[in-house]
Scaffold this motif. Structure first.
Motif, short mmCIF file in Angstrom:
data_model
loop_
_atom_site.label_atom_id
_atom_site.label_comp_id
_atom_site.label_asym_id
_atom_site.label_seq_id
_atom_site.Cartn_x
_atom_site.Cartn_y
_atom_site.Cartn_z
N VAL A 1 0.84 -1.20 0.00
CA VAL A 1 0.00 0.00 0.00
C VAL A 1 0.88 1.25 0.00
CG1 VAL A 1 -1.74 1.32 1.27
CG2 VAL A 1 -1.92 -1.17 1.14
N GLU A 2 1.93 1.25 0.82
CA GLU A 2 2.85 2.39 0.85
C GLU A 2 3.44 2.64 -0.53
OE1 GLU A 2 5.66 1.28 3.88
OE2 GLU A 2 4.35 1.94 5.51
N LYS A 3 3.87 1.58 -1.19
CA LYS A 3 4.48 1.71 -2.52
C LYS A 3 3.46 2.22 -3.54
CE LYS A 3 7.03 -0.79 -6.05
NZ LYS A 3 7.53 -2.07 -6.53
N LEU A 4 2.23 1.69 -3.49
CA LEU A 4 1.18 2.11 -4.41
C LEU A 4 0.90 3.61 -4.27
CD1 LEU A 4 -1.20 1.28 -6.38
CD2 LEU A 4 -2.59 1.10 -4.31
N ILE A 5 0.76 4.08 -3.04
CA ILE A 5 0.48 5.50 -2.80
C ILE A 5 1.69 6.35 -3.15
CG2 ILE A 5 -0.11 7.20 -1.02
CD1 ILE A 5 -1.88 4.99 0.23
N TYR A 6 2.88 5.88 -2.81
CA TYR A 6 4.11 6.61 -3.15
C TYR A 6 4.21 6.81 -4.67
CZ TYR A 6 9.08 7.46 -3.94
OH TYR A 6 10.27 7.99 -4.37
N GLU A 7 4.03 5.72 -5.41
CA GLU A 7 4.12 5.80 -6.87
C GLU A 7 3.03 6.69 -7.45
OE1 GLU A 7 6.51 4.59 -8.82
OE2 GLU A 7 7.55 3.69 -7.13
N GLY A 8 1.83 6.66 -6.87
CA GLY A 8 0.72 7.47 -7.36
C GLY A 8 0.92 8.96 -7.12
N LEU A 9 1.54 9.30 -6.01
CA LEU A 9 1.73 10.71 -5.66
C LEU A 9 3.03 11.29 -6.22
CD1 LEU A 9 0.59 10.70 -1.92
CD2 LEU A 9 -0.72 11.47 -3.92
N LYS A 10 4.00 10.44 -6.48
CA LYS A 10 5.32 10.89 -6.93
C LYS A 10 5.22 11.53 -8.32
CE LYS A 10 9.94 9.25 -7.88
NZ LYS A 10 10.77 8.08 -8.09
N GLY A 11 5.92 12.63 -8.48
CA GLY A 11 5.97 13.28 -9.79
C GLY A 11 4.92 14.35 -9.96
N ASP A 12 3.69 13.96 -10.27
CA ASP A 12 2.63 14.92 -10.53
C ASP A 12 2.28 15.77 -9.32
OD1 ASP A 12 2.49 14.04 -13.11
OD2 ASP A 12 0.75 12.75 -12.79
N TYR A 13 2.26 15.17 -8.14
CA TYR A 13 1.81 15.88 -6.95
C TYR A 13 2.94 16.23 -5.99
CZ TYR A 13 -2.55 14.11 -8.81
OH TYR A 13 -3.58 13.82 -9.63
N LEU A 14 3.84 15.31 -5.78
CA LEU A 14 4.95 15.51 -4.84
C LEU A 14 6.24 15.00 -5.46
CD1 LEU A 14 3.15 14.21 -1.63
CD2 LEU A 14 3.56 16.59 -2.22
N ILE A 15 7.36 15.60 -5.07
CA ILE A 15 8.65 15.18 -5.62
C ILE A 15 9.08 13.84 -5.03
CG2 ILE A 15 11.11 15.76 -5.75
CD1 ILE A 15 10.23 18.71 -5.78
N ASN A 16 9.08 13.73 -3.71
CA ASN A 16 9.51 12.49 -3.05
C ASN A 16 8.66 12.29 -1.80
OD1 ASN A 16 10.95 10.20 -2.46
ND2 ASN A 16 12.66 11.29 -1.53
N PRO A 17 7.42 11.81 -1.96
CA PRO A 17 6.53 11.68 -0.79
C PRO A 17 7.02 10.61 0.19
CG PRO A 17 5.54 10.64 -2.70
CD PRO A 17 6.79 11.31 -3.18
N SER A 18 6.86 10.92 1.47
CA SER A 18 7.19 9.95 2.52
C SER A 18 5.88 9.38 3.03
CB SER A 18 7.95 10.65 3.65
OG SER A 18 8.24 9.74 4.67
N VAL A 19 5.61 8.11 2.69
CA VAL A 19 4.33 7.48 3.00
C VAL A 19 4.53 6.37 4.03
CG1 VAL A 19 2.37 6.22 2.03
CG2 VAL A 19 3.54 7.93 0.64
N ALA A 20 3.68 6.38 5.05
CA ALA A 20 3.67 5.31 6.06
C ALA A 20 2.24 4.85 6.26
CB ALA A 20 4.25 5.81 7.37
#
Length: 181
Positions: free
Chosen positions: A80-99
């Motif tokens: 789940v962390e990876k899915l959300i990280y990949e979804g937010l990375k780039g378009d919305y955030l540069i390097n999101p920290s998801v837990a």
């Protein structure tokens, strides 16, 4: 002097044993797959609008900001962390920290020869014997062998025979059989 040394040695051995048991329990929960009824908290560091606490509904899909509907049932926390990280990375955030953490596990169920059958809140490290204690104990006709646990694995229910010391998981259905004299 010898008694103090023995006491100290005993204490150290107990701490080592407890630590090993905790690590074993934690490693089995790392591969824990989310299921309907689990309450999770998704935290994106520094982004309060993207942090969310939710209980997984019957369909197993949640609506997450910017990503829309995502199915979480059957996924591990790291997936789940990876899915959300990949979804937010780039378009919305540069390097999101998801837990992602489990706030509350789905209940387990126990039936058969226990005094108070039903559903109970799951707690990590719960064994069959402890689950029976939560259900009021064994009845006088209960067997302590041939105990059946039905557990969902890869979307399919799997029945297995377990010992009283076996660890259970959230969503398990435990059946304590009647013994025959």
């Amino acid at each position: 002097m010898k008694i103090r040394l023995l006491t100290l040695l005993f204490t150290v051995l107990m701490l080592v044993a407890q630590s090993a048991a905790a690590q074993q329990g934690n490693s089995s929960m790392r591969s824990y797959q989310l299921g309907v009824g689990d309450k999770i908290y998704i935290n994106v560091f520094g982004e309060d609008d993207l942090s969310l606490e939710t209980r997984l509904p019957d369909i197993g899909i949640i609506n997450y900001p910017f990503l829309g509907e995502i199915k979480l049932v059957g996924m591990t926390l790291s997936e789940v962390e990876k899915l959300i990280y990949e979804g937010l990375k780039g378009d919305y955030l540069i390097n999101p920290s998801v837990a992602v953490t489990v706030v509350e596990y789905r209940p387990f169920f126990i039936d058969g020869e226990v005094k108070q059958p039903g559903g109970y809140p799951y707690q990590p490290g719960l064994s069959v014997n402890k689950a029976v204690a939560l259900a009021g104990g064994y009845t006088e006709r209960a067997s302590r062998s041939d105990i059946q646990v039905v557990r969902e694995q890869n979307g399919k229910p799997v029945s297995m025979e377990v010992e009283v010391g076996a660890l259970i998981q959230p969503g398990d259905v435990i059946t304590i059989p009647q013994r025959f004299f």
